[in-house]
Motif scaffolding. Structure first.
Motif, mmCIF file in Angstrom:
data_model
loop_
_atom_site.group_PDB
_atom_site.id
_atom_site.type_symbol
_atom_site.label_atom_id
_atom_site.label_comp_id
_atom_site.label_asym_id
_atom_site.label_seq_id
_atom_site.Cartn_x
_atom_site.Cartn_y
_atom_site.Cartn_z
ATOM 1 N N GLN A 10 0.670 -1.084 -0.013
ATOM 2 C CA GLN A 10 -0.025 -0.046 0.043
ATOM 3 C C GLN A 10 0.723 1.239 -0.077
ATOM 4 O OE1 GLN A 10 -2.586 -0.738 3.517
ATOM 5 N NE2 GLN A 10 -3.962 -2.029 2.237
ATOM 6 N N ALA A 11 1.904 1.250 0.529
ATOM 7 C CA ALA A 11 2.638 2.247 0.769
ATOM 8 C C ALA A 11 3.283 2.454 -0.718
ATOM 9 C CB ALA A 11 3.966 2.105 1.698
ATOM 10 N N ARG A 12 3.735 1.543 -1.473
ATOM 11 C CA ARG A 12 4.165 1.526 -2.724
ATOM 12 C C ARG A 12 3.456 2.142 -3.557
ATOM 13 N NH1 ARG A 12 9.417 1.400 -3.994
ATOM 14 N NH2 ARG A 12 9.012 0.298 -6.044
ATOM 15 N N GLU A 13 1.976 2.012 -3.435
ATOM 16 C CA GLU A 13 0.987 2.736 -3.983
ATOM 17 C C GLU A 13 0.727 4.161 -3.944
ATOM 18 O OE1 GLU A 13 -2.403 0.330 -3.486
ATOM 19 O OE2 GLU A 13 -1.547 -1.634 -4.357
ATOM 20 N N GLY A 14 1.231 4.863 -2.949
ATOM 21 C CA GLY A 14 1.186 5.756 -2.382
ATOM 22 C C GLY A 14 0.422 6.319 -1.504
ATOM 23 N N ARG A 15 -0.167 5.418 -0.598
ATOM 24 C CA ARG A 15 -1.214 5.664 0.373
ATOM 25 C C ARG A 15 -0.630 5.980 1.347
ATOM 26 N NH1 ARG A 15 -5.451 0.237 0.064
ATOM 27 N NH2 ARG A 15 -5.212 -0.247 -2.205
ATOM 28 N N PRO A 16 -0.949 7.223 1.969
ATOM 29 C CA PRO A 16 -0.523 7.971 3.219
ATOM 30 C C PRO A 16 -0.686 7.354 4.268
ATOM 31 C CG PRO A 16 -1.721 9.454 1.675
ATOM 32 C CD PRO A 16 -1.975 8.160 1.233
ATOM 33 N N ARG A 17 -1.855 6.463 4.470
ATOM 34 C CA ARG A 17 -2.090 5.807 5.779
ATOM 35 C C ARG A 17 -1.011 4.775 5.808
ATOM 36 N NH1 ARG A 17 -8.284 5.701 7.942
ATOM 37 N NH2 ARG A 17 -8.571 7.844 7.750
ATOM 38 N N ASP A 136 11.592 6.527 1.134
ATOM 39 C CA ASP A 136 12.326 6.062 -0.193
ATOM 40 C C ASP A 136 11.563 4.914 -0.812
ATOM 41 O OD1 ASP A 136 14.135 5.276 -2.222
ATOM 42 O OD2 ASP A 136 15.659 5.041 -0.796
ATOM 43 N N ALA A 137 11.131 3.815 -0.070
ATOM 44 C CA ALA A 137 10.461 2.809 -0.552
ATOM 45 C C ALA A 137 9.108 3.220 -1.052
ATOM 46 C CB ALA A 137 10.434 1.586 0.389
ATOM 47 N N ALA A 138 8.597 4.102 -0.386
ATOM 48 C CA ALA A 138 7.098 4.428 -0.871
ATOM 49 C C ALA A 138 7.163 5.281 -2.135
ATOM 50 C CB ALA A 138 6.622 5.441 0.222
ATOM 51 N N GLY A 139 8.123 5.503 -2.815
ATOM 52 C CA GLY A 139 8.287 6.088 -4.061
ATOM 53 C C GLY A 139 8.807 7.657 -4.402
ATOM 54 N N CYS A 140 9.070 8.266 -2.987
ATOM 55 C CA CYS A 140 9.410 9.448 -3.235
ATOM 56 C C CYS A 140 10.682 9.876 -3.938
ATOM 57 C CB CYS A 140 9.758 10.219 -1.693
ATOM 58 S SG CYS A 140 8.334 10.160 -0.564
#
Length: 318
Positions: A10-17, A136-140
């Protein structure tokens, strides 16, 4: 407990929660932390980490917000880690930075997180390296790490960032402060903010002179540029971004970026290992082994260094 693989996906998809939950696991030293870090490891290495530091009142949060705007115009995803003083009452972070950056709150391409230092010296939360890894892993594409303004201890930002930005402002005695804090040695880019005030040119000249005095650079070495800005009006911010990109290109060309990241990883491993050893030593209070060593020191049979060697040998073998 939520499934770690689901949170990471979900973090990789950019979901803030999901990103928030992962950073909370990091801050709370959750039992799931090892699983989280193992899952994130193959997904990291793409973000450019920029540290911003400087004395209180120089406009770090305003400058950070202006940089977010500039990078968003380039279409880049931005993470902001604002490391705040710990509240003496709750141990939580004071959220002034998030208030100042509220204009980005509704932008799905920006993730802002305040972290408490929890009494950790150095201006950075002890969990900051792992939080950077989550972003970083979340795509920033870019991660801006803004440190608490506490003078000498801010030097620690250099060990966490790819590029360190030191902010100063005219009329604040920053030239003397810079020399005291040793930040002349850590800055890759220097920014004189509030450049519409009297004394901005003099501050830039003094800084240039001090950088020249401490210079021992050879041909091809990086010479930190000095950029004047009025961050509140976004003046000079594009020039800061340009200076950052030039520094990144120089580091990549000279292999400095890889070396900095390798050193950062080594320090992180060392910190985790030392913390684990300290916890194990803490568990020994009242333990017979520690008492026996203390008795041998008091009787003159053993010196403290040999006793410490025996203790460490026992801990690492046990």
């Amino acid at each position: 407990m939520q499934d770690v693989s689901t949170l990471v996906a979900q973090a990789r998809e950019g979901r803030p929660r999901a990103v928030a939950r992962l950073i909370s696991l990091v801050e709370g030293a959750s039992p799931q932390l090892r699983e989280v870090m193992a899952a994130l490891a193959p997904l990291t290495g793409g973000a450019y980490v920029v540290g911003l530091t400087g004395s209180p009142g120089v406009g770090k949060s305003t400058s950070t917000s202006a940089l977010v705007t500039a990078y968003r115009k380039q279409g880049k995803r931005v993470g902001v880690l604002a490391v705040d003083p710990s509240s003496p009452f709750s141990g939580g972070a004071l959220l002034g930075d998030r208030v100042r950056m509220s204009e980005h709150a509704s932008d799905p391409g920006v993730y802002i997180r305040s972290m408490a230092t929890r009494g950790h010296l150095g201006g950075l939360a002890w969990a900051a390296p792992q939080a950077i890894r989550v972003l970083d892993a979340a795509g920033c594409d870019v991660i801006l790490v803004e440190t608490v303004g506490v003078g000498q201890s801010e030097v620690e930002i250099a060990s966490q960032a790819d590029t360190s930005v030191v902010l100063l402002a005219p009329g604040m005695g920053d030239g003397i402060q810079a020399a005291k804090a040793g930040i002349l040695e850590i800055g890759d880019v220097y920014v004189v903010n509030k450049a519409d005030r009297d004394g901005a040119d003099a501050t830039a000249r003094e800084l240039n002179h001090m950088l020249g005095l401490g210079e021992s650079r050879g041909p091809g070495d990086w010479r930190p540029p000095i950029v004047k800005t009025v961050a509140a009006r976004s003046e000079g911010v594009d020039e800061v971004v340009e200076a950052l990109e030039k520094h990144r290109a120089w580091m990549e060309e000279h292999g400095v970026l890889t070396e900095r990241r390798r050193s950062r990883a080594a320090r992180e491993v060392e910190t985790i290992a030392v913390t684990a050893l300290r916890e194990r030593i803490g568990d020994l209070h009242g333990d017979r082994r520690l008492s026996a060593l203390a008795e041998r020191i008091v009787s003159g049979e053993l010196d403290p260094y040999r006793a410490a060697d025996e203790l460490v040998a026992g801990l690492t073998q046990g």
